[in-house]
Every structure is written in structure tokens, then in C-alpha cells.
Design a protein around this motif. Structure first.
Motif, PDB file in Angstrom:
ATOM      1  N   ILE A  88     -11.958   5.980 -11.571  1.00  0.00           N
ATOM      2  CA  ILE A  88     -11.225   6.475 -12.758  1.00  0.00           C
ATOM      3  C   ILE A  88     -10.083   5.526 -13.117  1.00  0.00           C
ATOM      4  O   ILE A  88      -9.193   5.895 -13.893  1.00  0.00           O
ATOM      5  CB  ILE A  88     -10.680   7.902 -12.535  1.00  0.00           C
ATOM      6  N   ALA A  89     -10.133   4.318 -12.590  1.00  0.00           N
ATOM      7  CA  ALA A  89      -9.076   3.337 -12.853  1.00  0.00           C
ATOM      8  C   ALA A  89      -8.961   3.062 -14.342  1.00  0.00           C
ATOM      9  O   ALA A  89      -9.963   2.989 -15.068  1.00  0.00           O
ATOM     10  CB  ALA A  89      -9.368   2.045 -12.101  1.00  0.00           C
ATOM     11  N   GLY A  90      -7.740   2.953 -14.815  1.00  0.00           N
ATOM     12  CA  GLY A  90      -7.489   2.634 -16.217  1.00  0.00           C
ATOM     13  C   GLY A  90      -7.346   3.832 -17.125  1.00  0.00           C
ATOM     14  O   GLY A  90      -6.982   3.682 -18.298  1.00  0.00           O
ATOM     15  N   ARG A  91      -7.594   5.018 -16.628  1.00  0.00           N
ATOM     16  CA  ARG A  91      -7.458   6.202 -17.478  1.00  0.00           C
ATOM     17  C   ARG A  91      -5.980   6.562 -17.645  1.00  0.00           C
ATOM     18  O   ARG A  91      -5.187   6.439 -16.716  1.00  0.00           O
ATOM     19  CB  ARG A  91      -8.213   7.394 -16.877  1.00  0.00           C
ATOM     20  N   LYS A  92      -5.661   7.045 -18.809  1.00  0.00           N
ATOM     21  CA  LYS A  92      -4.286   7.443 -19.101  1.00  0.00           C
ATOM     22  C   LYS A  92      -4.031   8.844 -18.556  1.00  0.00           C
ATOM     23  O   LYS A  92      -4.819   9.757 -18.765  1.00  0.00           O
ATOM     24  CB  LYS A  92      -4.038   7.404 -20.610  1.00  0.00           C
ATOM     25  N   ALA A  93      -2.942   9.004 -17.832  1.00  0.00           N
ATOM     26  CA  ALA A  93      -2.513  10.295 -17.286  1.00  0.00           C
ATOM     27  C   ALA A  93      -3.649  11.050 -16.608  1.00  0.00           C
ATOM     28  O   ALA A  93      -3.957  12.194 -16.961  1.00  0.00           O
ATOM     29  CB  ALA A  93      -1.886  11.146 -18.389  1.00  0.00           C
ATOM     30  N   PRO A  94      -4.289  10.449 -15.623  1.00  0.00           N
ATOM     31  CA  PRO A  94      -5.405  11.143 -14.949  1.00  0.00           C
ATOM     32  C   PRO A  94      -4.932  12.392 -14.205  1.00  0.00           C
ATOM     33  O   PRO A  94      -3.849  12.417 -13.624  1.00  0.00           O
ATOM     34  CB  PRO A  94      -5.917  10.087 -13.971  1.00  0.00           C
ATOM     35  N   ALA A  95      -5.768  13.410 -14.268  1.00  0.00           N
ATOM     36  CA  ALA A  95      -5.501  14.664 -13.551  1.00  0.00           C
ATOM     37  C   ALA A  95      -6.452  14.739 -12.359  1.00  0.00           C
ATOM     38  O   ALA A  95      -7.670  14.640 -12.523  1.00  0.00           O
ATOM     39  CB  ALA A  95      -5.703  15.857 -14.464  1.00  0.00           C
ATOM     40  N   VAL A  96      -5.886  14.925 -11.176  1.00  0.00           N
ATOM     41  CA  VAL A  96      -6.678  14.906  -9.950  1.00  0.00           C
ATOM     42  C   VAL A  96      -6.404  16.176  -9.153  1.00  0.00           C
ATOM     43  O   VAL A  96      -5.250  16.577  -8.976  1.00  0.00           O
ATOM     44  CB  VAL A  96      -6.327  13.667  -9.093  1.00  0.00           C
ATOM     45  N   LEU A  97      -7.468  16.800  -8.681  1.00  0.00           N
ATOM     46  CA  LEU A  97      -7.357  17.969  -7.812  1.00  0.00           C
ATOM     47  C   LEU A  97      -7.767  17.571  -6.404  1.00  0.00           C
ATOM     48  O   LEU A  97      -8.845  16.993  -6.211  1.00  0.00           O
ATOM     49  CB  LEU A  97      -8.262  19.091  -8.317  1.00  0.00           C
ATOM     50  N   ILE A  98      -6.912  17.869  -5.436  1.00  0.00           N
ATOM     51  CA  ILE A  98      -7.244  17.650  -4.029  1.00  0.00           C
ATOM     52  C   ILE A  98      -7.392  19.010  -3.365  1.00  0.00           C
ATOM     53  O   ILE A  98      -6.459  19.816  -3.354  1.00  0.00           O
ATOM     54  CB  ILE A  98      -6.157  16.839  -3.301  1.00  0.00           C
ATOM     55  N   GLY A  99      -8.571  19.271  -2.834  1.00  0.00           N
ATOM     56  CA  GLY A  99      -8.816  20.515  -2.115  1.00  0.00           C
ATOM     57  C   GLY A  99      -8.579  20.302  -0.638  1.00  0.00           C
ATOM     58  O   GLY A  99      -9.351  19.613   0.025  1.00  0.00           O
ATOM     59  N   GLY A 100      -7.499  20.881  -0.117  1.00  0.00           N
ATOM     60  CA  GLY A 100      -7.145  20.741   1.285  1.00  0.00           C
ATOM     61  C   GLY A 100      -6.002  19.767   1.484  1.00  0.00           C
ATOM     62  O   GLY A 100      -6.127  18.584   1.191  1.00  0.00           O
ATOM     63  N   LEU A 101      -4.870  20.275   1.959  1.00  0.00           N
ATOM     64  CA  LEU A 101      -3.703  19.416   2.191  1.00  0.00           C
ATOM     65  C   LEU A 101      -3.824  18.651   3.500  1.00  0.00           C
ATOM     66  O   LEU A 101      -3.492  17.461   3.567  1.00  0.00           O
ATOM     67  CB  LEU A 101      -2.433  20.264   2.196  1.00  0.00           C
ATOM     68  N   GLY A 102      -4.291  19.329   4.549  1.00  0.00           N
ATOM     69  CA  GLY A 102      -4.441  18.670   5.839  1.00  0.00           C
ATOM     70  C   GLY A 102      -3.138  18.069   6.328  1.00  0.00           C
ATOM     71  O   GLY A 102      -2.086  18.695   6.292  1.00  0.00           O
ATOM     72  N   MET A 103      -3.202  16.812   6.741  1.00  0.00           N
ATOM     73  CA  MET A 103      -2.014  16.087   7.181  1.00  0.00           C
ATOM     74  C   MET A 103      -1.480  15.144   6.102  1.00  0.00           C
ATOM     75  O   MET A 103      -0.642  14.293   6.380  1.00  0.00           O
ATOM     76  CB  MET A 103      -2.309  15.334   8.471  1.00  0.00           C
ATOM     77  N   GLY A 104      -1.997  15.299   4.897  1.00  0.00           N
ATOM     78  CA  GLY A 104      -1.438  14.590   3.759  1.00  0.00           C
ATOM     79  C   GLY A 104      -1.917  13.173   3.549  1.00  0.00           C
ATOM     80  O   GLY A 104      -1.436  12.489   2.631  1.00  0.00           O
ATOM     81  N   PHE A 105      -2.882  12.704   4.326  1.00  0.00           N
ATOM     82  CA  PHE A 105      -3.284  11.305   4.207  1.00  0.00           C
ATOM     83  C   PHE A 105      -4.039  11.035   2.904  1.00  0.00           C
ATOM     84  O   PHE A 105      -3.879   9.974   2.298  1.00  0.00           O
ATOM     85  CB  PHE A 105      -4.111  10.881   5.413  1.00  0.00           C
ATOM     86  N   THR A 106      -4.870  11.977   2.462  1.00  0.00           N
ATOM     87  CA  THR A 106      -5.540  11.812   1.174  1.00  0.00           C
ATOM     88  C   THR A 106      -4.518  11.823   0.043  1.00  0.00           C
ATOM     89  O   THR A 106      -4.588  11.004  -0.881  1.00  0.00           O
ATOM     90  CB  THR A 106      -6.587  12.914   0.968  1.00  0.00           C
ATOM     91  N   LEU A 107      -3.561  12.731   0.113  1.00  0.00           N
ATOM     92  CA  LEU A 107      -2.521  12.790  -0.909  1.00  0.00           C
ATOM     93  C   LEU A 107      -1.714  11.504  -0.939  1.00  0.00           C
ATOM     94  O   LEU A 107      -1.467  10.939  -2.013  1.00  0.00           O
ATOM     95  CB  LEU A 107      -1.605  13.984  -0.646  1.00  0.00           C
ATOM     96  N   ARG A 108      -1.289  11.023   0.199  1.00  0.00           N
ATOM     97  CA  ARG A 108      -0.498   9.795   0.241  1.00  0.00           C
ATOM     98  C   ARG A 108      -1.278   8.610  -0.318  1.00  0.00           C
ATOM     99  O   ARG A 108      -0.736   7.782  -1.057  1.00  0.00           O
ATOM    100  CB  ARG A 108      -0.047   9.509   1.667  1.00  0.00           C
ATOM    101  N   ALA A 109      -2.565   8.523   0.020  1.00  0.00           N
ATOM    102  CA  ALA A 109      -3.394   7.436  -0.495  1.00  0.00           C
ATOM    103  C   ALA A 109      -3.560   7.544  -2.002  1.00  0.00           C
ATOM    104  O   ALA A 109      -3.538   6.535  -2.715  1.00  0.00           O
ATOM    105  CB  ALA A 109      -4.758   7.442   0.198  1.00  0.00           C
ATOM    106  N   ALA A 110      -3.721   8.777  -2.511  1.00  0.00           N
ATOM    107  CA  ALA A 110      -3.840   8.977  -3.954  1.00  0.00           C
ATOM    108  C   ALA A 110      -2.567   8.546  -4.675  1.00  0.00           C
ATOM    109  O   ALA A 110      -2.614   7.881  -5.722  1.00  0.00           O
ATOM    110  CB  ALA A 110      -4.162  10.440  -4.255  1.00  0.00           C
ATOM    111  N   LEU A 111      -1.424   8.908  -4.121  1.00  0.00           N
ATOM    112  CA  LEU A 111      -0.152   8.518  -4.723  1.00  0.00           C
ATOM    113  C   LEU A 111       0.011   7.001  -4.758  1.00  0.00           C
ATOM    114  O   LEU A 111       0.608   6.444  -5.689  1.00  0.00           O
ATOM    115  CB  LEU A 111       1.010   9.153  -3.966  1.00  0.00           C
ATOM    116  N   ALA A 112      -0.536   6.332  -3.763  1.00  0.00           N
ATOM    117  CA  ALA A 112      -0.397   4.873  -3.677  1.00  0.00           C
ATOM    118  C   ALA A 112      -1.234   4.145  -4.713  1.00  0.00           C
ATOM    119  O   ALA A 112      -0.871   3.040  -5.140  1.00  0.00           O
ATOM    120  CB  ALA A 112      -0.772   4.397  -2.278  1.00  0.00           C
ATOM    121  N   VAL A 113      -2.355   4.754  -5.131  1.00  0.00           N
ATOM    122  CA  VAL A 113      -3.268   4.029  -6.033  1.00  0.00           C
ATOM    123  C   VAL A 113      -3.315   4.594  -7.444  1.00  0.00           C
ATOM    124  O   VAL A 113      -3.807   3.918  -8.358  1.00  0.00           O
ATOM    125  CB  VAL A 113      -4.702   3.995  -5.444  1.00  0.00           C
ATOM    126  N   LEU A 114      -2.809   5.803  -7.663  1.00  0.00           N
ATOM    127  CA  LEU A 114      -2.830   6.385  -9.005  1.00  0.00           C
ATOM    128  C   LEU A 114      -1.582   5.983  -9.777  1.00  0.00           C
ATOM    129  O   LEU A 114      -0.531   5.732  -9.190  1.00  0.00           O
ATOM    130  CB  LEU A 114      -2.941   7.911  -8.917  1.00  0.00           C
TER     131      LEU A 114
END
Length: 237
Positions: free
Chosen positions: A71-97
Motif C-alpha cells: 500500500i506504499a504511496g497511498r495518501k492517509a492509509p488506514a490500517v487495522l491491526i488485530g491483536g496488540l501482543g507485545m507491540g512488534f507489529t505496531l512498532r514496525a507499522a509505525l516505522a514504515v507507514l
């Protein structure tokens, strides 16, 4: 006692014991999650099964990175993450979005959110305080069902993958009807990415049958690209 060899001699070092910090029930289930700590390492357990460990997060990061690539290049992308866990998916998403992204994290167990802000705060590194992030406490299946064309990407790290372990009702999320609901919740050319501890040819077939252009990607559990392999399915709507 454990013995570790140094450059010139062997030194004796005591094993650090695990300490149970807290436990939490899973809504609708008899099972209990337990948060354990050993030094700087954390583990979330279900009975004798380790669901996640703070040392092993490479595949959780890959879940976010593989979806973000598509989804690279999209303006204001909306992303849903199911499951917080230990936050590694969230942290990675924040780094690349991008800075205008909006990320909703749905976590079923309130205690997991409390652990993120409490004993595991150093693991999360302030990710929950990023202005792009909204945490919703509740069932991601219900959130997906009431969202139509809302997301550029849905990232699911729920349970042990399509082969449910913690909650029998999670099977619905990965069924044909559940995949249809995820498809309906995505925008055009949206991405559904699903994490799993194990490969599953039947789930690959279900994703394809649901109309997703599907790729099953083998990824290492360890961020150093070593150790056992997990799977991330990436499907484009």
C-alpha cells in the motif's frame, strides 16, 4: 546452574528464574493468559504454550512490512491491526507507514493493553502514544463486520493463526465468511495480511477462494533471520 565459556575460562552464571507478573482471563473462554518475566525478557503464556516472547519478533515485524509494501504511496492509509501482543507489529507499522497514516489496534483482552503500558512499557517504546494510533478494546471480528470499505490494510495476528489455540471463536475470523467480511472491510486493492505459527495449505486455498490474490510468505521468527519459520499470508483484494 548454567556454564558459559569465556575467552580464557569457563565462568559459572546462575539461571535467572521466570517470575509470573500477572494473569488474565480471555473473554468467552475458560483459558487464562499469564505474563512472565525473566530479566529483560517477557513471555505471554497460555497454559504450557508460549504464545509470544519478547526475543522473537521477526515474523511479527514482517507482517507489517509486507502489508505496507503493497500500500506504499497511498495518501492517509488506514490500517487495522488485530491483536496488540507485545507491540512488534505496531512498532514496525509505525516505522514504515507515513505520518498521515491512521492505525487502529483491536485487542480483546484489556489486561494486555495494561501490560503494554505497565511492565512491558520498555518493549513498546512509546508506540501507544503515537498520535497515529488508536487502541480499541474488543473483538476484532466484530469491528471488521461493522466496517465497510474502511481500511487499506488489515493485519491479523490473532491466536496462533488460522489454527486457533486460545479462543475457539477465533476460527470464525479465518473461515470463508470471516474472510468475506475482511474483504468487505477493505478498500479497493486493499491488503489482508495474516500471521501464523505454522503453514496451512487449506487456509491458502480459502483465501484464494475468497477472491484474494494470495501469497504465503515464509518468514523467520527471529529478527536476526535465524531459527524457526512462521508464515505470513498476504492477500490483495
Amino acid at each position: 546452574m548454567r556454564y558459559e565459556a569465556g575467552e580464557d575460562e569457563r565462568t559459572e552464571k546462575p539461571m535467572i528464574p521466570w517470575i509470573e507478573l500477572d494473569s488474565a482471563s480471555i473473554p468467552g473462554e475458560a483459558a487464562t493468559l499469564r505474563l512472565k518475566q525473566r530479566g529483560a525478557e517477557f513471555s505471554i503464556m497460555l497454559g504450557s504454550n508460549e504464545l509470544m516472547n519478547s526475543r522473537l519478533y521477526g515474523s511479527e515485524e514482517a507482517l507489517a512490512e509486507l502489508a505496507a509494501e503493497r500500500i506504499a504511496g497511498r495518501k492517509a492509509p488506514a490500517v487495522l491491526i488485530g491483536g496488540l501482543g507485545m507491540g512488534f507489529t505496531l512498532r514496525a507499522a509505525l516505522a514504515v507507514l507515513p505520518a498521515d497514516a491512521r492505525i487502529i489496534v483491536a485487542e480483546l483482552v484489556p489486561a494486555v493493553v495494561a501490560w503494554a503500558r505497565g511492565p512491558m512499557a520498555d518493549v513498546f517504546k512509546g508506540a501507544l502514544d503515537d498520535p497515529r494510533v488508536e487502541v480499541v478494546t474488543g473483538d476484532v471480528t466484530a469491528l471488521i463486520a461493522r466496517s465497510k470499505g474502511a481500511f487499506d490494510a488489515i493485519l491479523l495476528d490473532v491466536d496462533n493463526g488460522p489454527d486457533g489455540l486460545t479462543r475457539s471463536s477465533n476460527d470464525q475470523l479465518y473461515s470463508l465468511s470471516g474472510l468475506a467480511a475482511s474483504k468487505a472491510a477493505l478498500k479497493k486493492a486493499g491488503v489482508l495480511a495474516v500471521w501464523s505459527a505454522h503453514p496451512d495449505d487449506r487456509f491458502t486455498a480459502r483465501m484464494k477462494k475468497s477472491g484474494f490474490a494470495t501469497e504465503a510468505v515464509s518468514v523467520r521468527a527471529n529478527a536476526k533471520k535465524r531459527g524457526r519459520k512462521h508464515v505470513v499470508w498476504v492477500g490483495v483484494n
